[in-house]
Design an enzyme around this catalytic site. Sequence first.
Site, mmCIF file in Angstrom:
data_model
loop_
_atom_site.group_PDB
_atom_site.id
_atom_site.type_symbol
_atom_site.label_atom_id
_atom_site.label_comp_id
_atom_site.label_asym_id
_atom_site.label_seq_id
_atom_site.Cartn_x
_atom_site.Cartn_y
_atom_site.Cartn_z
ATOM 1 N N ASP A 152 -0.228 -4.562 6.567
ATOM 2 C CA ASP A 152 -1.191 -3.743 6.226
ATOM 3 C C ASP A 152 -2.746 -3.992 6.479
ATOM 4 O O ASP A 152 -2.807 -5.260 6.652
ATOM 5 C CB ASP A 152 -0.936 -3.401 4.445
ATOM 6 C CG ASP A 152 -1.250 -1.612 4.258
ATOM 7 O OD1 ASP A 152 -1.984 -1.131 5.130
ATOM 8 O OD2 ASP A 152 -0.686 -1.422 3.305
ATOM 9 N N GLU A 185 -2.843 -0.202 10.274
ATOM 10 C CA GLU A 185 -4.188 -0.410 10.233
ATOM 11 C C GLU A 185 -4.991 0.965 10.035
ATOM 12 O O GLU A 185 -6.151 0.919 9.956
ATOM 13 C CB GLU A 185 -4.818 -1.212 11.447
ATOM 14 C CG GLU A 185 -6.081 -1.506 11.437
ATOM 15 C CD GLU A 185 -7.050 -0.301 12.475
ATOM 16 O OE1 GLU A 185 -8.219 -0.759 12.460
ATOM 17 O OE2 GLU A 185 -6.436 0.491 12.908
ATOM 18 N N TRP A 186 -4.208 2.063 10.079
ATOM 19 C CA TRP A 186 -4.655 3.404 9.666
ATOM 20 C C TRP A 186 -5.582 4.111 10.979
ATOM 21 O O TRP A 186 -6.115 5.085 10.741
ATOM 22 C CB TRP A 186 -5.411 3.553 8.321
ATOM 23 C CG TRP A 186 -4.885 2.844 7.111
ATOM 24 C CD1 TRP A 186 -3.573 2.642 6.798
ATOM 25 C CD2 TRP A 186 -5.432 1.846 6.385
ATOM 26 N NE1 TRP A 186 -3.184 1.663 5.827
ATOM 27 C CE2 TRP A 186 -4.589 1.223 5.452
ATOM 28 C CE3 TRP A 186 -6.890 1.424 6.136
ATOM 29 C CZ2 TRP A 186 -4.928 0.256 4.400
ATOM 30 C CZ3 TRP A 186 -7.178 0.542 4.996
ATOM 31 C CH2 TRP A 186 -6.178 0.109 4.301
ATOM 32 N N GLY A 187 -5.559 3.221 12.070
ATOM 33 C CA GLY A 187 -6.423 3.882 13.083
ATOM 34 C C GLY A 187 -7.975 3.539 12.862
ATOM 35 O O GLY A 187 -8.617 3.897 13.674
ATOM 36 N N ASP A 188 -8.351 2.948 11.817
ATOM 37 C CA ASP A 188 -9.686 2.518 11.727
ATOM 38 C C ASP A 188 -10.458 2.052 12.699
ATOM 39 O O ASP A 188 -11.468 2.345 12.895
ATOM 40 C CB ASP A 188 -9.746 1.785 10.185
ATOM 41 C CG ASP A 188 -9.612 2.367 9.333
ATOM 42 O OD1 ASP A 188 -9.261 3.646 9.148
ATOM 43 O OD2 ASP A 188 -9.929 1.682 7.983
ATOM 44 N N ASN A 189 -9.817 1.036 13.480
ATOM 45 C CA ASN A 189 -10.521 0.374 14.454
ATOM 46 C C ASN A 189 -9.892 0.772 15.896
ATOM 47 O O ASN A 189 -9.862 -0.287 16.805
ATOM 48 C CB ASN A 189 -10.540 -1.117 14.338
ATOM 49 C CG ASN A 189 -11.192 -1.509 12.843
ATOM 50 O OD1 ASN A 189 -12.441 -1.660 12.940
ATOM 51 N ND2 ASN A 189 -10.541 -1.712 12.084
ATOM 52 N N ASP A 207 -2.699 7.564 5.179
ATOM 53 C CA ASP A 207 -1.261 7.726 4.835
ATOM 54 C C ASP A 207 -0.887 9.277 4.750
ATOM 55 O O ASP A 207 -1.717 10.251 4.652
ATOM 56 C CB ASP A 207 -1.170 7.301 3.318
ATOM 57 C CG ASP A 207 -1.044 5.909 3.183
ATOM 58 O OD1 ASP A 207 -1.132 5.262 4.154
ATOM 59 O OD2 ASP A 207 -1.057 5.180 2.036
HETATM 60 C C1 GLA Z 1 -0.997 1.537 2.221
HETATM 61 C C2 GLA Z 1 -0.200 2.005 3.428
HETATM 62 C C3 GLA Z 1 0.914 2.734 2.937
HETATM 63 C C4 GLA Z 1 1.871 1.953 1.893
HETATM 64 C C5 GLA Z 1 0.752 1.202 0.585
HETATM 65 C C6 GLA Z 1 1.325 0.212 -0.191
HETATM 66 O O1 GLA Z 1 -1.689 2.738 1.650
HETATM 67 O O2 GLA Z 1 -0.771 2.714 4.497
HETATM 68 O O3 GLA Z 1 1.939 3.000 3.891
HETATM 69 O O4 GLA Z 1 2.395 0.553 2.531
HETATM 70 O O5 GLA Z 1 -0.441 0.779 1.435
HETATM 71 O O6 GLA Z 1 0.367 -0.288 -0.993
#
Ligand code: GLA
Length: 405
Positions: A152, A185-189, A207
């Site tokens: 994460d 990494e949520w696509g941030d970079n 998420d």
């Molecule tokens: C972030 C991630 C989620 C999950 C939570 C756990 O939000 O994107 O998929 O793993 O952390 O705290």
Amino acid sequence: MKKSLSLLLTLCASLLLASQVHAQKFDELGKTPQMGWNSWNKFGCNINEQLIRETADAMVKTGMKEAGYQYVNIDDCWHGERDALGNPQPNAERFPSGMKALADYVHSKGLKLGIYSDVGDKTCGGHFGSRGHEYQDAKTYADWGIDYVKYDWCNAKGLNPEGAYSTMRDAIKASGRPMLFSMCEWGDNKPWEWAGNISHSWRTTGDIYLCWDCEFGHGSWSSWGVLRILDKQSGLRKYSGPGHWNDMDMLEVGNGLTEAEDRSHFSIWAIMDSPLISGNDLRKMTESARKILTNKDVIAINQDSLGVQALRVMGGGKVEVYVKPLANDEWAVMFLNRADEASRFEFKWADHYINDDLSSRVLEASKTQYTWLDLWSKAKGTTAQNFNQVIPAHDVVIYRLTPKK
Ligand code: GLA
């Protein structure tokens, strides 16, 4: 003189070696999008070893394993404290038998075990992260028998993303145990631009949220409904392929969407080559959720060996059309009704010339006739008849097209 020359040569050779110490990821993993289960969407921090064992049992009993699901992944909050030497330890109350015993159990079911950590000193849930402990953590995971690491991006505090994720990639490689590396990494970079050699998949968005089409704000960040995540994939398909997938986040199938929405959600993730990581309670799922998650025809679209993500060929209206080239000159075609009401949709196969530059494949039904199989209703037909159907609200029709002999 001779001595100093040989010293110089040795120095040059070591410098050359040092520049190559970056290991590669385990290349044999993730050739098709990974399939499994993860604890986060349904259970959050409310996890323990019993849940993981029962989930492994349920994965076998429900037919999920047979359908291709393999990884049982523990997300955040498994942590206790690091020991005196800095080694990670699970929470002793919730994981009293320890991770090695849990991995042995999961392996005894023919499944694999995944774990979660974070680039920072703390995870998103506030437990210890791997910063400064990357090699130690990867080695410990390997000793435990872990097969999958989700990593994460909370508390990154100015870390260079490529550097931070490469360090963990190298640590995993150095551990010697093939562990699938799933970047979160949520696509941030824009990880799709630099992580092809680092990880087996990268999250492309924040998420998922349990809704069809909404944004749920958490202050500085948001979670996203099914359609919102789909729309954020625009422009990313060229980065996806065997060994390095765009990850649209864990599935919400079985967690409270309508049946039509569950069907669409699953079809979308499948045709977009996203990892298929279920996020519901496998021990108690309804027959409807089970049937959706184990639809082998839809899964086969996702697991196709060509590994080319779908292309949107019609959008902007209520019904969108996506196509995905498959091995052996086959195609998947998806009609998705985004609207809140049933919508009639007509698609005259012979009128469309679909050229996919990425795969150098052309879908031209006026030249090549196809038979089709409806992957949900199991109806069959050919592209000689036009598609003309009323698609219920938020529902989907997905076909597999095979060239007619
Ligand atoms: C972030 C991630 C989620 C999950 C939570 C756990 O939000 O994107 O998929 O793993 O952390 O705290």
